[in-house]
Design a protein around this motif. Structure first.
Motif, PDB file in Angstrom:
ATOM      1  N   ASN A 133      19.893  34.810   7.278  1.00 49.01           N
ATOM      2  CA  ASN A 133      20.591  35.301   6.092  1.00 49.01           C
ATOM      3  C   ASN A 133      20.315  34.456   4.850  1.00 49.01           C
ATOM      4  OD1 ASN A 133      22.001  37.447   7.436  1.00 49.01           O
ATOM      5  ND2 ASN A 133      23.337  35.897   8.357  1.00 49.01           N
TER       6      ASN A 133
ATOM      7  N   THR B 110      17.677  41.744  10.761  1.00 47.20           N
ATOM      8  CA  THR B 110      18.138  41.676   9.370  1.00 47.20           C
ATOM      9  C   THR B 110      19.653  41.795   9.260  1.00 47.20           C
ATOM     10  OG1 THR B 110      17.812  44.072   9.135  1.00 47.20           O
ATOM     11  CG2 THR B 110      15.979  42.633   8.510  1.00 47.20           C
ATOM     12  N   ASN B 111      20.287  42.214  10.340  1.00 50.31           N
ATOM     13  CA  ASN B 111      21.728  42.444  10.308  1.00 50.31           C
ATOM     14  C   ASN B 111      22.358  41.870  11.568  1.00 50.31           C
ATOM     15  OD1 ASN B 111      24.357  43.516  10.251  1.00 50.31           O
ATOM     16  ND2 ASN B 111      23.661  45.313   9.112  1.00 50.31           N
TER      17      ASN B 111
ATOM     18  N   SER C   5      24.853  42.803  13.117  1.00 46.37           N
ATOM     19  CA  SER C   5      25.343  43.871  13.994  1.00 46.37           C
ATOM     20  C   SER C   5      24.277  44.317  14.992  1.00 46.37           C
ATOM     21  CB  SER C   5      25.805  45.067  13.163  1.00 46.37           C
ATOM     22  OG  SER C   5      24.730  45.606  12.404  1.00 46.37           O
ATOM     23  N   GLN C   6      23.019  43.984  14.733  1.00 47.91           N
ATOM     24  CA  GLN C   6      21.936  44.357  15.646  1.00 47.91           C
ATOM     25  C   GLN C   6      21.851  43.441  16.857  1.00 47.91           C
ATOM     26  OE1 GLN C   6      18.768  44.015  12.718  1.00 47.91           O
ATOM     27  NE2 GLN C   6      18.641  46.243  12.502  1.00 47.91           N
TER      28      GLN C   6
END
Length: 345
Positions: free
Chosen positions: A31, A57-58, A60-61
């Motif tokens: 991040n 990139t997230n 949540s993945q």
């Protein structure tokens, strides 16, 4: 037995018995995207311990990546990592590990901590005030790092395979040794029904063993089944059918109970222990052994049980392993039936 078994044990144990982990697949969520995080990621990739499988990139993945079984650890760098390190002289990095195998999780988190500590010492050499990087470790699926979530799936695979393969192969060979198989085949009962009747008792016995293992796991070991119990029973039944088919195959290529017992023990126990991922990570082994492990039914069942029992996943996550086990069952069964008919004609 005198010459072959020691050679097999030395080769398998020599390559498989190791506490080191190499080329473990990990994911990184950066991040911050600054020079400090890039340098740490480069040190991870430069080591022999990790292979950065995914750059997410997230955050949540991360959960989906763990559930897919493609990674064993995830590293999450917070926003402004380098700024916190320069201005506050400390920063944190989150380390998330799949603790369904607690030994592997601890080893990998220790490797990450060692890399972070090494980088911390490297940047502190020319600074009057030492920098501090704090790894925040989080264990998924088994936060207490208990041993039961790891060995229960392995014990299930071991018990079901050994009982079905060994007893099925011996029961049919016994009929051959006593000379009663021909009598059964000339009776009004069809040969296929004779074979099925020999397999059914061990199918029932395996169901009893499965029920006992699950009850002990839940009530004695306090290991809740997070996924669907009917799905787990169905998948276990598929493994049982695979094992019964393999037992029938062994019975068609052996002529005595001793040889059938030896083939079952050597052909099932060592591969199940060493090449299923139950005791030792398959990723550590040479490529040859990794390829050979794909023909071990216990490997695929072990993955299925961990995904259903520990991670609470559904059929969509284990369909590939299920298809492989069904394919093995049909393959063993077809060859066993063909050999059986040829031998008795």
């Amino acid at each position: 037995m005198l010459f072959g078994l020691p050679v097999v044990q030395i080769v398998l144990f020599g390559f498989a018995l190791t506490n080191e982990l190499k080329n473990a697949n990990i994911a990184v969520v950066d991040n911050s995207k600054d020079i400090a995080t890039q340098q740490i990621i480069n040190k991870m990739e430069g080591s022999n311990f990790f292979h950065v499988q995914k750059t997410l990139t997230n955050p949540s993945q991360i959960d989906a990546a763990f559930k897919s079984g493609k990674i064993k650890l995830a590293v999450v760098f917070p926003t402004n990592f380098n700024q916190d390190l320069l201005h506050l002289n400390k920063a944190s990095v989150q380390v998330i590990a799949d603790a369904s195998d607690p030994n592997t999780a601890m080893t990998l988190t220790n490797y990450i901590s060692s890399i972070v500590t090494d980088y911390q010492g490297q940047i502190s050499q020319n600074s009057a005030i030492p920098y501090t990087i704090i790894p925040e470790v989080r264990m998924l699926y088994n936060p207490d790092l208990r041993g039961a979530p790891n060995f229960v799936p392995g014990v299930m695979a071991m018990v079901l395979l050994l009982v079905c393969v060994m007893m099925t192969s011996v029961s049919i060979v016994r009929e051959k040794e006593l000379g009663t198989m021909e009598i059964l085949l000339v009776s009004p009962v069809k040969p296929l029904m004779v074979i099925i009747s020999k397999a059914i008792p061990y199918l029932i016995l395996s169901w009893v063993n499965l029920a006992a293992i699950l009850l002990l796991s839940v009530y004695a070991l306090d290991l809740p089944i997070k996924g669907s119990v009917p799905l787990l029973v169905v998948e276990s039944t598929i493994l049982i059918m695979t094992s019964l088919s393999l037992g029938l195959l062994i019975s068609t290529i052996t002529s005595s109970q001793q040889s059938a017992m030896f083939a079952s023990m050597l052909g099932m126990m060592l591969p199940t222990m060493l090449l299923s991922g139950y005791m030792f990570p398959i990723e550590n082994m040479p490529v040859v052994l990794q390829v050979i492990s794909n023909i071990v039914p216990a490997k695929w069942y072990y993955i299925i049980v961990k995904d259903v029992m520990l991670k609470g996943l559904g059929f969509s996550a284990i369909w590939k392993e299920t298809v492989i086990l069904i394919g093995m069952t049909l393959f063993f069964l077809v060859i066993a039936l063909r050999n059986f008919k040829i031998r008795l004609e």
